[in-house]
Design an enzyme around this catalytic site. Structure first.
Site, PDB file in Angstrom:
ATOM      1  NE  ARG A   1      -1.937 -13.785  -2.427  1.00 53.07           N
ATOM      2  CZ  ARG A   1      -2.691 -12.764  -2.039  1.00 53.07           C
ATOM      3  NH1 ARG A   1      -2.664 -12.348  -0.808  1.00 53.07           N
ATOM      4  NH2 ARG A   1      -3.488 -12.181  -2.913  1.00 53.07           N
TER       5      ARG A   1
ATOM      6  NE  ARG B   1      -3.783  -9.770  -8.096  1.00 52.15           N
ATOM      7  CZ  ARG B   1      -4.844  -9.006  -7.875  1.00 52.15           C
ATOM      8  NH1 ARG B   1      -5.251  -8.159  -8.793  1.00 52.15           N
ATOM      9  NH2 ARG B   1      -5.482  -9.104  -6.745  1.00 52.15           N
TER      10      ARG B   1
ATOM     11  CE  LYS C   1      -7.885 -13.272  -0.861  1.00 52.72           C
ATOM     12  NZ  LYS C   1      -7.989 -13.239  -2.314  1.00 52.72           N
TER      13      LYS C   1
ATOM     14  NE  ARG D   1     -10.481  -6.093  -6.752  1.00 54.64           N
ATOM     15  CZ  ARG D   1      -9.841  -7.099  -6.161  1.00 54.64           C
ATOM     16  NH1 ARG D   1     -10.457  -7.799  -5.225  1.00 54.64           N
ATOM     17  NH2 ARG D   1      -8.617  -7.391  -6.488  1.00 54.64           N
TER      18      ARG D   1
ATOM     19  NE  ARG E   1      -5.603  -4.369  -5.524  1.00 52.64           N
ATOM     20  CZ  ARG E   1      -5.808  -5.521  -4.889  1.00 52.64           C
ATOM     21  NH1 ARG E   1      -6.795  -5.628  -4.028  1.00 52.64           N
ATOM     22  NH2 ARG E   1      -5.041  -6.567  -5.113  1.00 52.64           N
TER      23      ARG E   1
HETATM   24  P1  AMP Z   1      -4.370  -8.952  -2.194  1.00 51.61           P
HETATM   25  O1  AMP Z   1      -4.803  -7.588  -1.825  1.00 51.61           O
HETATM   26  O2  AMP Z   1      -4.519  -9.949  -1.084  1.00 51.61           O
HETATM   27  O3  AMP Z   1      -4.956  -9.424  -3.503  1.00 51.61           O
HETATM   28  O4  AMP Z   1      -2.771  -8.862  -2.441  1.00 51.61           O
HETATM   29  C1  AMP Z   1      -2.240  -8.045  -3.465  1.00 51.61           C
HETATM   30  C2  AMP Z   1      -0.801  -8.429  -3.751  1.00 51.61           C
HETATM   31  O5  AMP Z   1       0.001  -8.274  -2.572  1.00 51.61           O
HETATM   32  C3  AMP Z   1      -0.564  -9.863  -4.182  1.00 51.61           C
HETATM   33  O6  AMP Z   1      -0.802 -10.061  -5.568  1.00 51.61           O
HETATM   34  C4  AMP Z   1       0.907 -10.041  -3.823  1.00 51.61           C
HETATM   35  O7  AMP Z   1       1.750  -9.394  -4.742  1.00 51.61           O
HETATM   36  C5  AMP Z   1       0.995  -9.287  -2.504  1.00 51.61           C
HETATM   37  N1  AMP Z   1       0.680 -10.166  -1.343  1.00 51.61           N
HETATM   38  C6  AMP Z   1      -0.364 -10.047  -0.486  1.00 51.61           C
HETATM   39  N2  AMP Z   1      -0.339 -11.033   0.427  1.00 51.61           N
HETATM   40  C7  AMP Z   1       0.732 -11.800   0.142  1.00 51.61           C
HETATM   41  C8  AMP Z   1       1.285 -12.984   0.700  1.00 51.61           C
HETATM   42  N3  AMP Z   1       0.712 -13.584   1.759  1.00 51.61           N
HETATM   43  N4  AMP Z   1       2.395 -13.498   0.119  1.00 51.61           N
HETATM   44  C9  AMP Z   1       2.996 -12.905  -0.927  1.00 51.61           C
HETATM   45  N5  AMP Z   1       2.519 -11.802  -1.528  1.00 51.61           N
HETATM   46  C10 AMP Z   1       1.399 -11.244  -0.996  1.00 51.61           C
END
Ligand code: AMP
Length: 211
Positions: free
Chosen positions: A88, A167, A13, A123, A156
């Site tokens: 999400r 996740r 993404k 990553r 990360r």
């Molecule tokens: P990402 O970088 O999009 O994979 O997001 C990493 C982490 O941030 C996720 O596993 C959640 O813990 C948190 N996070 C990011 N976006 C959201 C969202 N829209 N709702 C809830 N948690 C989020």
């Protein structure tokens, strides 16, 4: 264009959002990045979010909804934006509608689960500026050093295999239903992730009807 990108963790993404953002000249709003920045800076939001993110859980809806509401009022979003990682959950999607935000398209990037684990394990992210890399698909020029700022590249914390399992579970349970949600509104388009980033981009542009 006002675009949402959906996809499992590691589907690409963020990478595709970066390409589209340049091509369409609109900003990417990544809730994950905003949260990780807050954690790096040690803000109250960062401290609260860290307990969720480190366990592979979602940060509470009300927290992320406020982040997005605030970000979307900024000037650079006037001509469109890309939402990467938001919504999400169904309540987050409903909140977006309640904000009066109309979405043009929702792109789902599909990648097989066994590929996801392989991708995530490679990553890397700059510990200083947050720039993203992949040891195979997008390597830095010098090993473990950020091309942009010279910072050290690290994995990360939520990319650790145990956390990734959580996740993925959270994705299937809470985020995947959004595909039906947006399909029923006639907004969903699908692109299949390919081995090479550039090939995925071709699929993405085709799905979005952008030439
Ligand atoms: P990402 O970088 O999009 O994979 O997001 C990493 C982490 O941030 C996720 O596993 C959640 O813990 C948190 N996070 C990011 N976006 C959201 C969202 N829209 N709702 C809830 N948690 C989020």
């Amino acid at each position: 264009m006002r675009l949402i990108i959906l996809g499992a963790p590691g589907a690409g993404k963020g990478t595709q959002a970066e390409v589209l953002s340049k091509k369409l000249d609109i900003p990417t709003i990544s809730t994950g990045e905003i949260i990780r920045n807050a954690i790096r800076q040690g803000t109250d939001l960062g401290k609260e979010a860290k307990q969720y993110i480190d366990r592979g859980l979602l940060v509470p809806d009300d927290v992320v909804i406020e982040i997005v509401k605030d970000r979307l009022t900024q000037d650079d979003c006037k001509n469109g934006f890309i939402l990467d990682g938001f919504p999400r959950t169904v309540p987050q999607a409903d909140a977006l509608t309640k904000m009066g935000v109309t979405i043009d398209k929702v792109l789902s990037i599909e990648v097989a689960e066994e590929k996801i684990v392989e991708r995530i394990s490679g990553r890397r992210q700059c510990s200083k500026c947050g720039a993203t890399y992949h040891i195979v698909y997008k390597p830095s020029k010098e090993e473990n050093i950020c091309d942009l700022c010279g910072g050290e590249l690290i994995m990360r914390q939520d990319d650790a295999p145990e956390t990734v399992k959580n996740r993925l579970k959270v994705y299937h349970e809470q985020t995947e239903p959004l595909k039906d949600y947006y399909q029923s509104k006639g907004l969903l388009v699908v692109a299949y992730g390919q081995e090479e980033v550039a090939d995925t981009t071709k699929e993405v542009l085709k799905a979005l009807g952008v030439v």
